[in-house]
Design a protein around this motif. Structure first.
Motif, PDB file in Angstrom:
ATOM      1  N   ASP A 102      30.711  34.958  44.873  1.00 18.49           N
ATOM      2  CA  ASP A 102      29.446  34.674  45.692  1.00 18.49           C
ATOM      3  C   ASP A 102      29.165  35.489  46.770  1.00 18.49           C
ATOM      4  OD1 ASP A 102      31.344  33.406  47.352  1.00 18.49           O
ATOM      5  OD2 ASP A 102      30.599  31.501  46.639  1.00 18.49           O
ATOM      6  N   ALA A 103      30.237  36.233  47.248  1.00 18.51           N
ATOM      7  CA  ALA A 103      30.153  37.296  48.493  1.00 18.51           C
ATOM      8  C   ALA A 103      29.605  38.720  47.712  1.00 18.51           C
ATOM      9  CB  ALA A 103      31.409  37.428  49.053  1.00 18.51           C
ATOM     10  N   GLY A 104      29.488  38.935  46.448  1.00 17.14           N
ATOM     11  CA  GLY A 104      29.194  40.221  45.962  1.00 17.14           C
ATOM     12  C   GLY A 104      30.158  40.955  45.506  1.00 17.14           C
ATOM     13  N   ASN A 105      31.503  40.543  45.548  1.00 16.18           N
ATOM     14  CA  ASN A 105      32.670  41.456  45.125  1.00 16.18           C
ATOM     15  C   ASN A 105      32.578  41.242  43.613  1.00 16.18           C
ATOM     16  OD1 ASN A 105      33.572  42.159  47.836  1.00 16.18           O
ATOM     17  ND2 ASN A 105      33.922  39.848  47.894  1.00 16.18           N
ATOM     18  N   VAL A 106      32.985  42.433  42.882  1.00 15.78           N
ATOM     19  CA  VAL A 106      33.056  42.268  41.519  1.00 15.78           C
ATOM     20  C   VAL A 106      34.590  42.215  40.912  1.00 15.78           C
ATOM     21  CG1 VAL A 106      32.676  43.546  39.201  1.00 15.78           C
ATOM     22  CG2 VAL A 106      30.815  43.349  41.069  1.00 15.78           C
ATOM     23  N   TRP A 107      35.018  41.364  40.141  1.00 13.85           N
ATOM     24  CA  TRP A 107      36.460  41.320  39.916  1.00 13.85           C
ATOM     25  C   TRP A 107      36.559  41.664  38.270  1.00 13.85           C
ATOM     26  CZ3 TRP A 107      40.134  39.558  43.181  1.00 13.85           C
ATOM     27  CH2 TRP A 107      39.669  39.177  44.633  1.00 13.85           C
ATOM     28  N   TRP A 108      37.744  42.201  37.975  1.00 11.72           N
ATOM     29  CA  TRP A 108      38.203  42.589  36.538  1.00 11.72           C
ATOM     30  C   TRP A 108      38.906  41.350  36.075  1.00 11.72           C
ATOM     31  CZ3 TRP A 108      41.757  47.290  35.171  1.00 11.72           C
ATOM     32  CH2 TRP A 108      41.621  47.748  34.044  1.00 11.72           C
ATOM     33  N   LEU A 109      38.610  40.809  35.177  1.00 11.21           N
ATOM     34  CA  LEU A 109      39.345  39.656  34.562  1.00 11.21           C
ATOM     35  C   LEU A 109      39.940  39.677  33.306  1.00 11.21           C
ATOM     36  CD1 LEU A 109      37.306  38.419  36.948  1.00 11.21           C
ATOM     37  CD2 LEU A 109      37.284  36.607  35.150  1.00 11.21           C
ATOM     38  N   ALA A 110      39.766  40.803  32.770  1.00  7.89           N
ATOM     39  CA  ALA A 110      40.506  41.192  31.364  1.00  7.89           C
ATOM     40  C   ALA A 110      40.108  42.332  30.846  1.00  7.89           C
ATOM     41  CB  ALA A 110      40.109  39.980  30.362  1.00  7.89           C
ATOM     42  N   ARG A 111      41.009  42.734  29.913  1.00  4.73           N
ATOM     43  CA  ARG A 111      40.679  43.829  28.834  1.00  4.73           C
ATOM     44  C   ARG A 111      40.853  43.154  27.532  1.00  4.73           C
ATOM     45  NH1 ARG A 111      42.146  49.911  29.977  1.00  4.73           N
ATOM     46  NH2 ARG A 111      39.972  49.677  30.751  1.00  4.73           N
ATOM     47  N   VAL A 112      39.931  42.819  26.675  1.00  2.18           N
ATOM     48  CA  VAL A 112      39.927  42.256  25.573  1.00  2.18           C
ATOM     49  C   VAL A 112      41.045  42.919  24.693  1.00  2.18           C
ATOM     50  CG1 VAL A 112      38.664  41.451  23.464  1.00  2.18           C
ATOM     51  CG2 VAL A 112      37.670  41.545  25.796  1.00  2.18           C
ATOM     52  N   GLY A 113      42.000  41.976  24.202  1.00  7.47           N
ATOM     53  CA  GLY A 113      42.994  42.444  23.241  1.00  7.47           C
ATOM     54  C   GLY A 113      44.340  42.936  23.934  1.00  7.47           C
ATOM     55  N   GLU A 114      43.992  43.105  25.354  1.00  2.00           N
ATOM     56  CA  GLU A 114      45.388  43.655  26.063  1.00  2.00           C
ATOM     57  C   GLU A 114      45.874  42.932  27.043  1.00  2.00           C
ATOM     58  OE1 GLU A 114      44.972  47.562  27.433  1.00  2.00           O
ATOM     59  OE2 GLU A 114      43.693  48.174  25.816  1.00  2.00           O
ATOM     60  N   TRP A 115      45.085  42.128  27.775  1.00  2.00           N
ATOM     61  CA  TRP A 115      45.306  40.957  28.942  1.00  2.00           C
ATOM     62  C   TRP A 115      44.085  40.321  29.459  1.00  2.00           C
ATOM     63  CZ3 TRP A 115      43.082  41.291  33.668  1.00  2.00           C
ATOM     64  CH2 TRP A 115      42.601  42.342  34.094  1.00  2.00           C
ATOM     65  N   THR A 116      44.556  39.327  29.936  1.00  2.00           N
ATOM     66  CA  THR A 116      43.604  38.287  30.564  1.00  2.00           C
ATOM     67  C   THR A 116      44.247  37.538  31.687  1.00  2.00           C
ATOM     68  OG1 THR A 116      42.405  37.747  28.335  1.00  2.00           O
ATOM     69  CG2 THR A 116      42.046  36.060  30.085  1.00  2.00           C
ATOM     70  N   ALA A 117      43.322  37.423  32.634  1.00  2.00           N
ATOM     71  CA  ALA A 117      43.794  36.728  34.106  1.00  2.00           C
ATOM     72  C   ALA A 117      44.353  35.566  33.670  1.00  2.00           C
ATOM     73  CB  ALA A 117      42.575  36.938  35.020  1.00  2.00           C
ATOM     74  N   GLY A 118      45.571  35.174  34.201  1.00  2.00           N
ATOM     75  CA  GLY A 118      46.000  33.745  34.123  1.00  2.00           C
ATOM     76  C   GLY A 118      46.836  33.482  33.007  1.00  2.00           C
ATOM     77  N   GLU A 119      46.939  34.659  32.236  1.00  2.00           N
ATOM     78  CA  GLU A 119      48.126  34.670  30.962  1.00  2.00           C
ATOM     79  C   GLU A 119      49.018  35.637  30.954  1.00  2.00           C
ATOM     80  OE1 GLU A 119      45.792  35.181  27.469  1.00  2.00           O
ATOM     81  OE2 GLU A 119      44.295  33.360  28.207  1.00  2.00           O
ATOM     82  N   ASP A 120      50.349  35.265  30.746  1.00  2.00           N
ATOM     83  CA  ASP A 120      51.434  36.103  30.624  1.00  2.00           C
ATOM     84  C   ASP A 120      51.661  37.126  31.751  1.00  2.00           C
ATOM     85  OD1 ASP A 120      51.642  35.303  28.050  1.00  2.00           O
ATOM     86  OD2 ASP A 120      50.243  36.695  27.211  1.00  2.00           O
ATOM     87  N   GLY A 121      51.363  36.504  33.127  1.00  2.00           N
ATOM     88  CA  GLY A 121      51.661  37.194  34.259  1.00  2.00           C
ATOM     89  C   GLY A 121      50.579  38.006  34.898  1.00  2.00           C
ATOM     90  N   ALA A 122      49.314  38.333  34.039  1.00  2.00           N
ATOM     91  CA  ALA A 122      48.278  39.142  34.415  1.00  2.00           C
ATOM     92  C   ALA A 122      47.313  38.207  35.563  1.00  2.00           C
ATOM     93  CB  ALA A 122      47.346  39.390  33.266  1.00  2.00           C
ATOM     94  N   LEU A 123      46.932  38.820  36.438  1.00  2.00           N
ATOM     95  CA  LEU A 123      46.088  38.513  37.390  1.00  2.00           C
ATOM     96  C   LEU A 123      44.997  39.317  37.891  1.00  2.00           C
ATOM     97  CD1 LEU A 123      48.715  37.584  40.350  1.00  2.00           C
ATOM     98  CD2 LEU A 123      47.673  36.105  38.870  1.00  2.00           C
ATOM     99  N   ALA A 124      43.508  38.647  37.880  1.00  2.00           N
ATOM    100  CA  ALA A 124      42.428  39.454  38.313  1.00  2.00           C
ATOM    101  C   ALA A 124      42.507  40.182  39.457  1.00  2.00           C
ATOM    102  CB  ALA A 124      41.205  38.351  38.504  1.00  2.00           C
TER     103      ALA A 124
END
Length: 195
Positions: A102-124
């Motif tokens: 909501d402050a306008g910052n863009v976050w990278w949450l996943a690369r499909v098929g490789e990693w997703t934030a919150g899974e297996d130690g990956a973070l956004a």
């Protein structure tokens, strides 16, 4: 009065003169990045908006020229990640998921098929701050075994240039206000993508 006490007024005057001649510049004004925890240990859906409209990180369907020909970028609604709505950006055969807070910052949450934030130690991590500032640096994501960082090299009214580190590959990405990614080239000047 001892000689040491007689010297105090002279030393105080010298200190005042030196303080007025300081070579230190004023501290840089803070930006939203100063308040962020990057990478994000947890995602709160209440902190995010439904779409990405960051003026630097414009996401739209576009064709880029690449070293092996035209590379298409397509943009669509993505799946929720930890309850956060995402925008799916497919560039060639790679799909990344982004979300804007909501402050306008863009976050990278996943690369499909490789990693997703919150899974297996990956973070956004941060893809683009709302107000980039020269010298700011951050993790683009925390992915086990990967080094994904960004540093702001230049900012003016019309353009932001980031140095992107992706393990052993270092590249420079130029983003134009209202347009988004304009070009991407390696640190040695080899063009990877251009509008």
């Amino acid at each position: 009065m001892s000689p040491a006490f007689r010297a105090l007024p002279a030393l105080a005057g010298l200190a005042a003169v030196l303080a007025g001649c300081s070579t230190f510049s004023d501290p840089a004004p803070s930006t939203g990045i100063d308040e962020l925890v990057i990478p994000a240990p947890a995602l709160d859906p209440d902190d995010f908006v439904d779409s990405v409209d960051n003026r630097w990180f414009v996401l739209d369907d576009v064709s880029f020229a690449g070293p092996d020909g035209v590379v298409e970028q397509t943009v669509d609604d993505g799946p929720d990640v930890a309850g956060v709505p995402t925008t799916a950006v497919t560039l060639g055969d790679v799909t990344d998921l982004y979300a804007q807070d909501d402050a306008g910052n863009v976050w990278w949450l996943a690369r499909v098929g490789e990693w997703t934030a919150g899974e297996d130690g990956a973070l956004a991590g941060l893809a683009m701050p709302a107000e980039p500032r020269v010298g700011d640096g951050w993790r683009r994501a925390q992915v086990p075994g990967a080094d994904l960082r960004a540093t702001v090299l230049a900012v003016d009214d019309d353009q932001v240039v980031l140095e992107l580190v992706d393990d052993d590959v270092v590249a420079e990405a130029a983003y134009v206000d209202g347009t988004g990614l304009e070009d991407l080239e390696t640190a040695t000047g080899e063009l990877l993508l251009a509008r």
